[in-house]
Design a protein around this motif. Structure first.
Motif, PDB file in Angstrom:
ATOM      1  N   LEU A  56       0.837  -1.210   0.000  1.00 12.79           N
ATOM      2  CA  LEU A  56       0.000   0.000   0.000  1.00 12.79           C
ATOM      3  C   LEU A  56       0.866   1.253   0.000  1.00 12.79           C
ATOM      4  CD1 LEU A  56      -2.766  -0.993   2.588  1.00 12.79           C
ATOM      5  CD2 LEU A  56      -2.975  -0.902   0.100  1.00 12.79           C
ATOM      6  N   ALA A  57       2.049   1.173   0.635  1.00 11.72           N
ATOM      7  CA  ALA A  57       2.938   2.333   0.700  1.00 11.72           C
ATOM      8  C   ALA A  57       3.513   2.694  -0.653  1.00 11.72           C
ATOM      9  CB  ALA A  57       4.075   2.058   1.687  1.00 11.72           C
ATOM     10  N   LEU A  58       3.507   1.765  -1.600  1.00 10.19           N
ATOM     11  CA  LEU A  58       3.945   2.066  -2.958  1.00 10.19           C
ATOM     12  C   LEU A  58       2.872   2.798  -3.756  1.00 10.19           C
ATOM     13  CD1 LEU A  58       5.630  -1.369  -3.669  1.00 10.19           C
ATOM     14  CD2 LEU A  58       6.835   0.832  -3.731  1.00 10.19           C
ATOM     15  N   LEU A  59       1.654   2.805  -3.228  1.00 14.14           N
ATOM     16  CA  LEU A  59       0.517   3.349  -3.959  1.00 14.14           C
ATOM     17  C   LEU A  59      -0.082   4.607  -3.323  1.00 14.14           C
ATOM     18  CD1 LEU A  59      -1.404   0.002  -4.641  1.00 14.14           C
ATOM     19  CD2 LEU A  59       0.102   1.234  -6.212  1.00 14.14           C
ATOM     20  N   HIS A  60       0.049   4.747  -2.008  1.00 10.11           N
ATOM     21  CA  HIS A  60      -0.679   5.797  -1.290  1.00 10.11           C
ATOM     22  C   HIS A  60       0.277   6.579  -0.396  1.00 10.11           C
ATOM     23  CE1 HIS A  60      -3.700   7.685   1.341  1.00 10.11           C
ATOM     24  NE2 HIS A  60      -4.598   7.353   0.442  1.00 10.11           N
ATOM     25  N   PRO A  61       0.162   7.912  -0.340  1.00 12.67           N
ATOM     26  CA  PRO A  61       1.095   8.714   0.465  1.00 12.67           C
ATOM     27  C   PRO A  61       0.921   8.524   1.974  1.00 12.67           C
ATOM     28  CG  PRO A  61      -0.626  10.109  -0.470  1.00 12.67           C
ATOM     29  CD  PRO A  61      -0.773   8.771  -1.112  1.00 12.67           C
ATOM     30  N   ASP A  62      -0.234   8.054   2.411  1.00 12.10           N
ATOM     31  CA  ASP A  62      -0.457   7.794   3.836  1.00 12.10           C
ATOM     32  C   ASP A  62      -1.194   6.464   3.992  1.00 12.10           C
ATOM     33  OD1 ASP A  62      -0.875   7.773   6.548  1.00 12.10           O
ATOM     34  OD2 ASP A  62      -2.144   9.555   6.610  1.00 12.10           O
ATOM     35  N   PRO A  63      -0.511   5.354   3.744  1.00 12.81           N
ATOM     36  CA  PRO A  63      -1.188   4.054   3.787  1.00 12.81           C
ATOM     37  C   PRO A  63      -1.732   3.706   5.167  1.00 12.81           C
ATOM     38  CG  PRO A  63       1.187   3.758   3.702  1.00 12.81           C
ATOM     39  CD  PRO A  63       0.933   5.223   3.473  1.00 12.81           C
ATOM     40  N   PHE A 317      12.217  -9.205   1.698  1.00  7.65           N
ATOM     41  CA  PHE A 317      11.889  -9.042   0.280  1.00  7.65           C
ATOM     42  C   PHE A 317      10.889 -10.110  -0.161  1.00  7.65           C
ATOM     43  CE2 PHE A 317      16.145  -6.870  -0.398  1.00  7.65           C
ATOM     44  CZ  PHE A 317      15.594  -5.655  -0.782  1.00  7.65           C
ATOM     45  N   ASN A 318      10.686 -11.141   0.677  1.00 10.63           N
ATOM     46  CA  ASN A 318       9.917 -12.315   0.252  1.00 10.63           C
ATOM     47  C   ASN A 318       8.414 -12.084   0.164  1.00 10.63           C
ATOM     48  OD1 ASN A 318       9.234 -12.213   2.978  1.00 10.63           O
ATOM     49  ND2 ASN A 318       9.482 -14.408   3.310  1.00 10.63           N
ATOM     50  N   ASP A 319       7.902 -10.959   0.622  1.00 13.82           N
ATOM     51  CA  ASP A 319       6.451 -10.722   0.543  1.00 13.82           C
ATOM     52  C   ASP A 319       6.181  -9.261   0.226  1.00 13.82           C
ATOM     53  OD1 ASP A 319       3.772 -11.348   0.559  1.00 13.82           O
ATOM     54  OD2 ASP A 319       3.594 -11.602   2.721  1.00 13.82           O
ATOM     55  N   SER A 320       6.964  -8.717  -0.697  1.00 14.87           N
ATOM     56  CA  SER A 320       6.855  -7.295  -1.025  1.00 14.87           C
ATOM     57  C   SER A 320       7.197  -7.058  -2.489  1.00 14.87           C
ATOM     58  CB  SER A 320       7.813  -6.484  -0.145  1.00 14.87           C
ATOM     59  OG  SER A 320       7.960  -5.168  -0.634  1.00 14.87           O
ATOM     60  N   PRO A 321       6.487  -6.143  -3.145  1.00 12.68           N
ATOM     61  CA  PRO A 321       6.836  -5.808  -4.531  1.00 12.68           C
ATOM     62  C   PRO A 321       8.228  -5.209  -4.675  1.00 12.68           C
ATOM     63  CG  PRO A 321       4.634  -5.021  -3.977  1.00 12.68           C
ATOM     64  CD  PRO A 321       5.265  -5.449  -2.690  1.00 12.68           C
ATOM     65  N   ASN A 352      12.405   4.961  -3.659  1.00 12.88           N
ATOM     66  CA  ASN A 352      12.144   5.808  -2.494  1.00 12.88           C
ATOM     67  C   ASN A 352      11.563   7.159  -2.889  1.00 12.88           C
ATOM     68  OD1 ASN A 352      12.979   4.018  -0.509  1.00 12.88           O
ATOM     69  ND2 ASN A 352      15.085   4.761  -0.463  1.00 12.88           N
ATOM     70  N   SER A 353      12.106   7.760  -3.937  1.00 20.78           N
ATOM     71  CA  SER A 353      11.686   9.119  -4.298  1.00 20.78           C
ATOM     72  C   SER A 353      10.346   9.153  -5.026  1.00 20.78           C
ATOM     73  CB  SER A 353      12.759   9.786  -5.159  1.00 20.78           C
ATOM     74  OG  SER A 353      12.917   9.111  -6.398  1.00 20.78           O
ATOM     75  N   ARG A 354      10.048   8.121  -5.817  1.00 22.09           N
ATOM     76  CA  ARG A 354       8.834   8.150  -6.642  1.00 22.09           C
ATOM     77  C   ARG A 354       7.640   7.423  -6.037  1.00 22.09           C
ATOM     78  NH1 ARG A 354       9.509   5.974 -12.450  1.00 22.09           N
ATOM     79  NH2 ARG A 354       7.320   6.599 -12.434  1.00 22.09           N
ATOM     80  N   PHE A 355       7.903   6.433  -5.192  1.00 22.54           N
ATOM     81  CA  PHE A 355       6.805   5.556  -4.810  1.00 22.54           C
ATOM     82  C   PHE A 355       6.594   5.392  -3.306  1.00 22.54           C
ATOM     83  CE2 PHE A 355       8.109   4.153  -9.068  1.00 22.54           C
ATOM     84  CZ  PHE A 355       6.901   4.232  -9.738  1.00 22.54           C
ATOM     85  N   LEU A 356       7.590   5.014  -2.573  1.00 20.50           N
ATOM     86  CA  LEU A 356       7.373   4.595  -1.193  1.00 20.50           C
ATOM     87  C   LEU A 356       7.010   5.752  -0.270  1.00 20.50           C
ATOM     88  CD1 LEU A 356      10.184   1.937  -0.747  1.00 20.50           C
ATOM     89  CD2 LEU A 356       7.721   1.549  -0.477  1.00 20.50           C
TER      90      LEU A 356
END
Length: 369
Positions: A56-63, A317-321, A352-356
């Motif tokens: 969700l943190a890759l998609l939303h600024p405040d997951p 890393f095993n359960d994350s995009p 880090n800069s574009r997504f997380l």
């Protein structure tokens, strides 16, 4: 005056049309082939896997603001949880719907939180009997609460992007999901298109949750095996382990004598003097833990270790995009000439800069000195 009224009526009609379009139900097909419909983007989500916060943190600024309840597995990575708490103090107020174990999920507690979506993992499905899982999903459906299944764990190479697409649609962040898909696909394609049928794949042994006195846990097929294959390696554990994970004897590892030794770890391994990597860990401490591990392991005489081809990676890393970082790092290790232009550090900076919403700050892979 008449023209002004016509213009106003046209503007009102356009506004109503936009509102109607925005109010259209959202329908997705999840990874079990189930159609899931929401009347509007989800604002109160229950996570059956708390570590899916990072997706969700890759998609939303405040997951954190989206989570109505979660299982406590994410707290197992105490360093990452502390970083989340510092940036998003509200995380500590999220109600628990179960401990880290798969069978601890409380349907009653989850329903009482009145979520508008419950997110389950295919790993939960794999670890739970079909009858039990059917009972869980039926309980939510009777309560009028939609349930969706995603996967970053069981078949990550196949299911990561569809899962991100599903989540993006269900929380109203389709454009961000599409941007991440482009980012991920371009980097993966850069690697996979260079690895042909004629490429010699090095034999790889991966010791998971690596500690000196416990050898040797290994991935079987799926999860880390998928990443090793994508990076151009051959996981020797997959030759003898029928499921997702299992044990490989020291004797077998020595007999095969793999070209590459990989260890996974995290802050949770510090108490066992194992491999320490992850959020808040500096490079020197990570390398010291890798040196300590390989020098005291029952397999310390492997050619891979003697040839300085022993590496450490963050277990989560095993359960994350974000596993695209791991694939890039391994591709460089497995085929240094073929992938000299691949730079996982640069990929991490862009991620880090574009997504997380919460950047990854620490040491997540380590090489020999």
């Amino acid at each position: 005056m008449k023209r002004m009224l016509e213009t106003m009526m046209l503007l009102i009609a356009m506004a109503l049309g936009v509102s109607a379009a925005m109010a259209e139900p959202i329908t997705v097909t999840d990874l079990l082939g189930r159609q899931v419909t929401l009347e509007k983007p989800a604002k109160r989500i229950v996570l059956s896997q708390g570590r899916h916060l990072q997706a969700l943190a890759l998609l939303h600024p405040d997951p954190v603001s989206l989570i109505a309840g979660w299982k406590e597995d994410y707290k197992l990575d105490s360093a990452s949880y502390a970083a989340w708490t510092q940036k998003y103090p509200a995380i500590e107020q999220i109600p628990s719907v179960g401990a880290a174990t798969d069978l601890s999920f409380s349907v009653e507690k989850a329903i009482s939180l009145e979520p508008d979506l419950v997110v389950f993992s295919l790993f939960t499905r794999a670890a739970t009997s079909a009858g039990m899982l059917q009972g869980i999903t039926s309980s939510f459906e009777k309560a009028g609460i939609p349930v969706v299944f995603v996967d970053f764990f069981v078949k990550p190479m196949q299911n990561t992007l569809p899962s991100m697409d599903i989540l993006g649609k269900l929380i109203g962040r389709e454009e961000q999901a599409a941007a991440f898909s482009d980012f991920y696909s371009a980097r993966l394609r850069h690697i996979t298109e260079r690895i042909g049928l004629e490429t010699k794949r090095p034999k790889v042994f991966m010791q998971v949750h690596a500690a000196p006195g416990d050898c040797c846990n290994s991935p079987g097929r799926g999860i880390f095996d998928d990443f090793i294959v994508a990076a151009g390696g051959h996981n020797i554990g997959a030759d003898i382990i029928p499921g997702l994970a299992g044990r490989v004897s020291v004797e077998h590892i020595i007999n095969v004598d793999p070209d590459i030794y990989l260890a996974t770890g995290g802050p949770h391994m510090a108490a066992l003097r194992g491999l320490v990597l992850g959020t808040g860990v500096d490079e020197e401490a990570a390398r010291e833990s890798l040196d300590r591990l390989v020098n005291s392991s029952p397999i310390s005489n492997l050619s891979a270790i003697a040839n300085h081809r022993a590496y450490g990676v963050w277990h989560l890393f095993n359960d994350s995009p974000t596993h695209i970082l791991l694939i890039e790092a391994m591709a460089r290790w497995f085929h240094p000439d073929l992938f000299a232009d691949v730079d996982p550090d640069a990929t991490l900076r862009e991620l880090n800069s574009r997504f997380l919403a919460l950047p990854l700050q620490g040491t997540y892979w380590i090489t020999p000195q």
